[in-house]
Motif scaffolding. Structure first.
Motif, PDB file in Angstrom:
ATOM      1  N   LEU A 171       0.899  -1.154  -0.185  1.00  0.00           N
ATOM      2  CA  LEU A 171      -0.034   0.101  -0.038  1.00  0.00           C
ATOM      3  C   LEU A 171       0.878   1.250   0.056  1.00  0.00           C
ATOM      4  O   LEU A 171       2.018   1.191   0.635  1.00  0.00           O
ATOM      5  N   ALA A 172       0.525   2.224  -0.838  1.00  0.00           N
ATOM      6  CA  ALA A 172       1.160   3.417  -0.877  1.00  0.00           C
ATOM      7  C   ALA A 172       0.341   4.525  -0.704  1.00  0.00           C
ATOM      8  O   ALA A 172      -0.515   4.915  -1.709  1.00  0.00           O
ATOM      9  N   TRP A 173       0.278   5.350   0.120  1.00  0.00           N
ATOM     10  CA  TRP A 173      -0.584   6.627   0.419  1.00  0.00           C
ATOM     11  C   TRP A 173       0.236   7.831  -0.476  1.00  0.00           C
ATOM     12  O   TRP A 173       1.204   8.001   0.022  1.00  0.00           O
ATOM     13  N   THR A 174      -0.549   8.596  -0.937  1.00  0.00           N
ATOM     14  CA  THR A 174       0.039   9.706  -1.745  1.00  0.00           C
ATOM     15  C   THR A 174      -0.907  10.935  -1.528  1.00  0.00           C
ATOM     16  O   THR A 174      -2.096  10.928  -1.313  1.00  0.00           O
ATOM     17  N   THR A 175      -0.380  11.936  -1.599  1.00  0.00           N
ATOM     18  CA  THR A 175      -1.167  13.235  -1.478  1.00  0.00           C
ATOM     19  C   THR A 175      -1.456  13.573  -3.240  1.00  0.00           C
ATOM     20  O   THR A 175      -0.509  14.198  -3.689  1.00  0.00           O
ATOM     21  N   ARG A 176      -2.710  13.777  -3.483  1.00  0.00           N
ATOM     22  CA  ARG A 176      -2.992  14.293  -4.709  1.00  0.00           C
ATOM     23  C   ARG A 176      -2.719  15.907  -4.912  1.00  0.00           C
ATOM     24  O   ARG A 176      -2.382  16.571  -3.945  1.00  0.00           O
ATOM     25  N   ALA A 177      -2.780  16.220  -6.190  1.00  0.00           N
ATOM     26  CA  ALA A 177      -2.427  17.694  -6.454  1.00  0.00           C
ATOM     27  C   ALA A 177      -3.437  18.719  -5.901  1.00  0.00           C
ATOM     28  O   ALA A 177      -2.961  19.945  -5.572  1.00  0.00           O
ATOM     29  N   VAL A 183      -4.757   6.211  -2.092  1.00  0.00           N
ATOM     30  CA  VAL A 183      -4.013   5.083  -1.834  1.00  0.00           C
ATOM     31  C   VAL A 183      -4.088   4.448  -3.060  1.00  0.00           C
ATOM     32  O   VAL A 183      -4.818   3.900  -3.712  1.00  0.00           O
ATOM     33  N   GLY A 184      -3.025   3.556  -3.081  1.00  0.00           N
ATOM     34  CA  GLY A 184      -2.451   2.695  -4.430  1.00  0.00           C
ATOM     35  C   GLY A 184      -1.870   1.577  -3.895  1.00  0.00           C
ATOM     36  O   GLY A 184      -1.645   1.507  -2.664  1.00  0.00           O
ATOM     37  N   GLN A 185      -1.625   0.647  -4.747  1.00  0.00           N
ATOM     38  CA  GLN A 185      -0.592  -0.673  -4.344  1.00  0.00           C
ATOM     39  C   GLN A 185       0.355  -1.084  -5.228  1.00  0.00           C
ATOM     40  O   GLN A 185       0.078  -1.012  -6.488  1.00  0.00           O
ATOM     41  N   ASP A 186       1.688  -1.034  -4.555  1.00  0.00           N
ATOM     42  CA  ASP A 186       2.803  -1.131  -5.239  1.00  0.00           C
ATOM     43  C   ASP A 186       3.155  -2.572  -5.910  1.00  0.00           C
ATOM     44  O   ASP A 186       3.906  -2.944  -6.817  1.00  0.00           O
ATOM     45  N   SER A 187       2.657  -3.463  -5.234  1.00  0.00           N
ATOM     46  CA  SER A 187       2.903  -5.071  -5.442  1.00  0.00           C
ATOM     47  C   SER A 187       1.532  -5.790  -5.444  1.00  0.00           C
ATOM     48  O   SER A 187       0.361  -5.259  -5.224  1.00  0.00           O
ATOM     49  N   TYR A 194      -8.944  -2.976  -3.737  1.00  0.00           N
ATOM     50  CA  TYR A 194     -10.088  -2.643  -4.512  1.00  0.00           C
ATOM     51  C   TYR A 194     -10.701  -1.454  -4.014  1.00  0.00           C
ATOM     52  O   TYR A 194     -11.515  -1.584  -3.038  1.00  0.00           O
ATOM     53  N   SER A 195     -10.325  -0.349  -4.486  1.00  0.00           N
ATOM     54  CA  SER A 195     -10.892   0.860  -3.993  1.00  0.00           C
ATOM     55  C   SER A 195     -11.121   2.039  -5.151  1.00  0.00           C
ATOM     56  O   SER A 195     -10.367   2.116  -6.260  1.00  0.00           O
ATOM     57  N   LEU A 196     -11.836   2.894  -4.941  1.00  0.00           N
ATOM     58  CA  LEU A 196     -12.372   3.927  -5.635  1.00  0.00           C
ATOM     59  C   LEU A 196     -11.282   5.349  -5.312  1.00  0.00           C
ATOM     60  O   LEU A 196     -11.322   6.222  -6.018  1.00  0.00           O
ATOM     61  N   ARG A 197     -10.625   4.929  -4.288  1.00  0.00           N
ATOM     62  CA  ARG A 197      -9.706   6.249  -3.790  1.00  0.00           C
ATOM     63  C   ARG A 197      -8.389   5.937  -4.105  1.00  0.00           C
ATOM     64  O   ARG A 197      -7.424   6.380  -3.456  1.00  0.00           O
ATOM     65  N   THR A 198      -8.035   5.649  -5.302  1.00  0.00           N
ATOM     66  CA  THR A 198      -6.911   5.819  -5.977  1.00  0.00           C
ATOM     67  C   THR A 198      -6.526   7.157  -6.527  1.00  0.00           C
ATOM     68  O   THR A 198      -7.217   7.932  -6.641  1.00  0.00           O
ATOM     69  N   PRO A 199      -5.250   7.200  -6.670  1.00  0.00           N
ATOM     70  CA  PRO A 199      -4.717   8.587  -6.985  1.00  0.00           C
ATOM     71  C   PRO A 199      -5.277   9.168  -8.240  1.00  0.00           C
ATOM     72  O   PRO A 199      -5.517  10.442  -8.366  1.00  0.00           O
TER      73      PRO A 199
END
Length: 412
Positions: A171-177, A183-187, A194-199
């Motif tokens: 899991l990788a949390w990022t701050t959008r523009a 939240v995304g997933q690197d592996s 399974y999320s709508l909350r991706t970058p």
């Protein structure tokens, strides 16, 4: 505002929770065509609320209601096909449950909101099960007293852990523009996200969700700023409650708050007459301005789930030339054997067909298997069951999503 009356009545039915949680063993009491849909709101105040729309055993959707939105915006859903249930990390669900409990005297925490919405929360890196397990256990105990217990942790809590533990999955949390968290997933090691909350998402209502969390944080933080809490007698009683045995000092804190004229009825009730020790615990945390979960871990100690592991396996079972019930029978016996050994569960997944003489012949079943805590023992149970049916030589076992085959040892 309490829970919707129709939903509250439905939740009292013995079959509701197994069906709501998509339990494979749920009794099929209600015909799917007759099952009603229910909508209920969990308000935090300030024009914010979470809206739950559900049809037991079929579909559950969560939406956010916020100022400026013309209608509630979908943040996630769960079903048994194309689900996107990973809406929020645990800390956000706990925060929102606290804010709702502060606003609505009927919606106590831990209680119905946590039990209904925990399917939309997931475990992320650095989540401490010591701060989480007591609250989830207490929520389901309040909804299903005397049902669903299993040793030191409730079955529903363990099932949630197995389904929503995304720690170690990249899991990788990022701050959008626009400044909002995504939240995304690197592996792909472990359970997928399974999320709508991706970058890059255009569907998730980031601004409304961020505003909801900001309001909830301010609402809970304001509780600790009440001048009554600074009075020496109250502060002394509160400080005694911050120790590992602090729950023993709750009556003295309740008396001190009442004597000082403290006016928050929700928190007074939680200290003086908690539905569960976990309710008093988060309230004392809030009154003391402590970080979320810090006192929970202190009062309750190590979680029974600390150090727990689970593995998801796939078993390919060739069935060509076998009796028609062969695949389901193996799955049923394997599931029973794993459950009896307290090692997990098994169920039928997909199947494979091949064309033959203008029709299709079933050639294999795919079984989904969950192993808990002891992979070697789990493989032993699988192997023993397959040997009983003379199927170990043709079946193949591997970790879900990975090609490497797990050896099936000879019978002992």
């Amino acid at each position: 505002m309490p829970l919707d009356d129709a939903l509250a009545a439905r939740m009292a039915d013995p079959d509701f929770w197994p069906r709501y949680l998509f339990d494979d063993d749920a009794p099929d009491v209600h015909d799917a065509e007759d099952e009603e849909a229910y909508i209920t709101r969990f308000p935090t105040g300030g024009g914010f609320a979470l809206v739950l729309d559900l049809t037991p055993a079929e579909y559950v959707e969560l939406a956010v209601e916020a100022p400026g939105l013309p209608e509630p915006a979908n943040v996630g859903w769960d079903d048994q096909a194309h689900f996107h249930p990973h809406v929020m990390p645990w800390r956000e669900l706990d925060l929102l449950c606290r804010a709702v409990a502060l606003h609505d005297t009927e919606l106590r925490h831990p209680g119905p909101m946590l039990a209904l919405l925990c399917r939309f929360a997931f475990l992320a890196e650095n989540d401490d099960l010591d701060t989480i397990t007591p609250l989830v256990d207490a929520a389901f105990e309040s909804m299903r007293p005397g049902v669903g217990g299993s040793g030191r942790v409730r079955e529903e809590t363990r099932d949630w852990f197995d389904l929503r533990d995304l720690r170690g999955t990249g899991l990788a949390w990022t701050t959008r523009a626009d400044g909002h968290e995504a939240v995304g997933q690197d592996s792909t090691d472990g359970l997928p996200l399974y999320s709508l909350r991706t970058p890059s998402s255009k569907q998730f209502p980031f601004a409304a969700w961020s505003a909801l969390l900001t309001y909830a944080r301010a609402r809970t933080a304001a509780t600790a700023a009440d001048p009554v809490l600074a009075q020496p007698a109250v502060r002394e009683a509160l400080d005694r409650c911050l120790a590992a045995d602090g729950h023993e000092h709750l009556p003295a804190l309740a008396d001190a708050l009442a004597a000082a004229g403290y006016g928050n009825r929700v928190l007074l009730r939680a200290v003086g007459d908690p539905v569960d020790r976990a309710e008093a615990c988060w309230v004392v945390e809030t009154l003391a301005g402590m970080p979320q979960g810090e006192l929970v871990a202190r009062w309750f100690g190590p979680s029974p789930l600390s150090g727990s592991q689970s593995w998801r396996l796939s078993l390919t079972l060739p069935v060509e030339g076998r009796p028609g019930r062969f695949g389901p029978q193996v799955a049923e016996e394997l599931n029973a054997a794993l459950q009896e050994a307290d090692l997990g569960s098994a169920d039928l997944g997909g199947s494979a067909l091949r064309p033959q003489n203008g029709t299709y012949v079933l050639v294999q079943y795919n079984l989904g298997i969950l192993i808990r805590d002891d992979l070697a023992r789990g493989v032993e149970v699988i192997t023993r069951t397959l040997h009983t049916h003379s199927a170990a030589d043709t079946a193949t076992l591997h970790h879900r999503g990975k090609p490497d085959v797990i050896p099936l040892p000879p019978p002992t």
